[in-house]
Design a protein around this motif. Structure first.
Motif, PDB file in Angstrom:
ATOM      1  N   ASP A 176      37.204  11.070  -2.805  1.00  0.00           N
ATOM      2  CA  ASP A 176      37.494  12.302  -2.751  1.00  0.00           C
ATOM      3  C   ASP A 176      36.059  13.230  -3.142  1.00  0.00           C
ATOM      4  O   ASP A 176      36.249  13.862  -2.290  1.00  0.00           O
ATOM      5  N   LEU A 177      34.508  12.975  -3.147  1.00  0.00           N
ATOM      6  CA  LEU A 177      33.739  13.174  -3.607  1.00  0.00           C
ATOM      7  C   LEU A 177      33.117  13.781  -2.023  1.00  0.00           C
ATOM      8  O   LEU A 177      32.403  14.989  -2.044  1.00  0.00           O
ATOM      9  N   ILE A 178      33.501  12.442  -1.514  1.00  0.00           N
ATOM     10  CA  ILE A 178      32.019  11.914  -0.544  1.00  0.00           C
ATOM     11  C   ILE A 178      33.129  13.508   0.348  1.00  0.00           C
ATOM     12  O   ILE A 178      32.541  13.682   1.718  1.00  0.00           O
ATOM     13  N   ARG A 179      34.333  12.900  -0.050  1.00  0.00           N
ATOM     14  CA  ARG A 179      35.296  13.773   1.910  1.00  0.00           C
ATOM     15  C   ARG A 179      35.217  15.552   1.572  1.00  0.00           C
ATOM     16  O   ARG A 179      35.268  16.118   2.354  1.00  0.00           O
ATOM     17  N   GLU A 180      34.690  15.797   0.116  1.00  0.00           N
ATOM     18  CA  GLU A 180      35.045  16.876  -0.059  1.00  0.00           C
ATOM     19  C   GLU A 180      33.459  17.469  -0.394  1.00  0.00           C
ATOM     20  O   GLU A 180      33.168  18.856  -0.805  1.00  0.00           O
ATOM     21  N   ARG A 181      32.760  16.691   0.076  1.00  0.00           N
ATOM     22  CA  ARG A 181      30.866  16.908   0.420  1.00  0.00           C
ATOM     23  C   ARG A 181      30.765  17.578  -1.083  1.00  0.00           C
ATOM     24  O   ARG A 181      29.750  18.524  -1.489  1.00  0.00           O
ATOM     25  N   LYS A 182      31.350  17.041  -2.307  1.00  0.00           N
ATOM     26  CA  LYS A 182      30.555  16.972  -3.811  1.00  0.00           C
ATOM     27  C   LYS A 182      29.606  16.339  -4.368  1.00  0.00           C
ATOM     28  O   LYS A 182      29.076  16.881  -5.042  1.00  0.00           O
ATOM     29  N   ILE A 183      28.669  15.085  -3.730  1.00  0.00           N
ATOM     30  CA  ILE A 183      27.489  14.554  -3.879  1.00  0.00           C
ATOM     31  C   ILE A 183      26.678  15.231  -2.847  1.00  0.00           C
ATOM     32  O   ILE A 183      26.951  14.938  -1.765  1.00  0.00           O
ATOM     33  N   ARG A 184      25.624  15.636  -2.762  1.00  0.00           N
ATOM     34  CA  ARG A 184      24.466  16.042  -2.488  1.00  0.00           C
ATOM     35  C   ARG A 184      23.762  14.582  -1.968  1.00  0.00           C
ATOM     36  O   ARG A 184      23.067  13.373  -2.373  1.00  0.00           O
TER      37      ARG A 184
END
Length: 338
Positions: A176-184
């Protein structure tokens, strides 16, 4: 009757997904029928397969041994392909950066695949599974229900941080974080030339499936005023023709005047296949050791003089939405050049 007691390794799964993993050869219609007839029950109650499993839940299969055997894999997971793969990398120890009950982050060496491409491959994914087996975090039996897996990929010859799930809960969290680009995600790149190009760079990127290479076009080549007047259907067609818009952040860390090479920190803002390698080469700063987008004569020079055997691209840091960071040091092969 066979019973599965849900552990921390399976919690977070939906019931239907767990049943499909347990009986992978059974068609969807079989599970629909078994739920309806209460041949598969959750905590001794009728279920429809959409339920999210909790630790301690009981899943019972009121099926004959012949039926269960028919729909299971032919090969037991104890004879799983991870144990039978190419052993050339199998003695490599896993460099764990961070680990909790749901996720694990490790430092992938260059030359190792993120996931296997052929049956005999021994990738970082298999290394993680072997590590979790050795620590008792998972068992051969639990692998029948859920297999830990990497959630981001790096090219074989790119080193750095790989994020993997240990549980279904961890898989949902990371994907979910990777898909939503929430991890830099940040990379070190060693490039030819004085790359004094700090800033965020935009371009369009499209992939040639035949050559497995991407083509980069300057965004300045396209008239922004015309794009603003386009309908949504026209814009969709335009994007399909020109490719995906990418954003690559760069910061110059060091410059070696003698070798005419720069160490850059890359902020991968979008994250398309080959984005960093192709975008830097397009701007005139090819990565040292990159055989696909780099310069052969330059690569040969650094291979001969400095034993550079792979592209000097390293995923060194990730930042999570809560501000927590995981970071690796500059690799020795890069340190020797600066």
């Amino acid at each position: 009757m066979q019973e599965i007691i849900i552990t921390k390794n399976e919690k977070g799964f939906k019931l239907r997904k767990l049943c499909m993993n347990y009986l992978p050869k059974a068609p969807n219609s079989f599970f629909y029928k078994m739920f309806r007839k209460k041949n598969i029950v959750l905590n001794d109650k009728k279920a429809d397969g959409t339920e999210v499993l909790k630790e301690g839940d009981s899943v019972k299969f009121y099926l004959s041994d012949d039926t269960i055997s028919k729909f299971k894999e032919d090969n037991s997971i104890s004879e799983n392909p991870e144990a039978k793969t190419d052993s050339s990398n199998k003695n490599s120890s896993l460099d764990v950066i961070y680990e909790d009950e749901n996720i694990i982050l490790c430092n992938k060496p260059a030359g190792i695949l993120s996931q296997k491409a052929a049956a005999k491959d021994y990738s970082i994914n298999e290394m993680i599974i072997d590590y979790l087996l050795s620590t008792g975090e998972i068992s051969q039996e639990s692998l029948k229900l859920f297999k830990p897996s990497v959630c981001n990929r790096l090219d074989r010859n790119t080193s750095g941080i790989i994020m993997a799930s240990k549980t279904p809960e961890g898989a949902h969290y990371l994907t979910d974080l990777i898909r939503e680009r929430k991890i830099r995600k940040f990379y070190y790149a060693v490039v030819k030339g004085h790359a004094n190009i700090d800033g965020i760079h935009e371009a369009f990127l499209s992939k040639d499936e035949k050559t497995n290479k991407v083509i980069v076009r300057n965004i300045e080549h396209f008239n922004s005023n015309v794009m603003a007047d386009m309908s949504s259907d026209m814009m969709k067609f335009y994007d399909e023709q020109s490719g995906s818009k990418v954003l690559t952040g760069t910061e110059l860390i060091k410059y070696n005047n003698k070798l005419d090479i720069s160490l850059l920190s890359i902020d991968l803002i979008t994250g398309k296949s080959h984005q960093i390698r192709a975008h830097l080469a397009h701007m005139g700063f090819p990565i040292i050791g990159d055989v696909k987008y780099g310069v052969k004569s330059i690569n040969n020079e650094f291979s001969g003089k400095y034993n550079v055997k792979h592209q000097l691209l390293h995923a060194y840091k990730v930042i999570f939405p809560d501000g927590s960071e995981c970071e690796t040091p500059v690799p020795d092969v890069i340190n020797q050049l600066f």
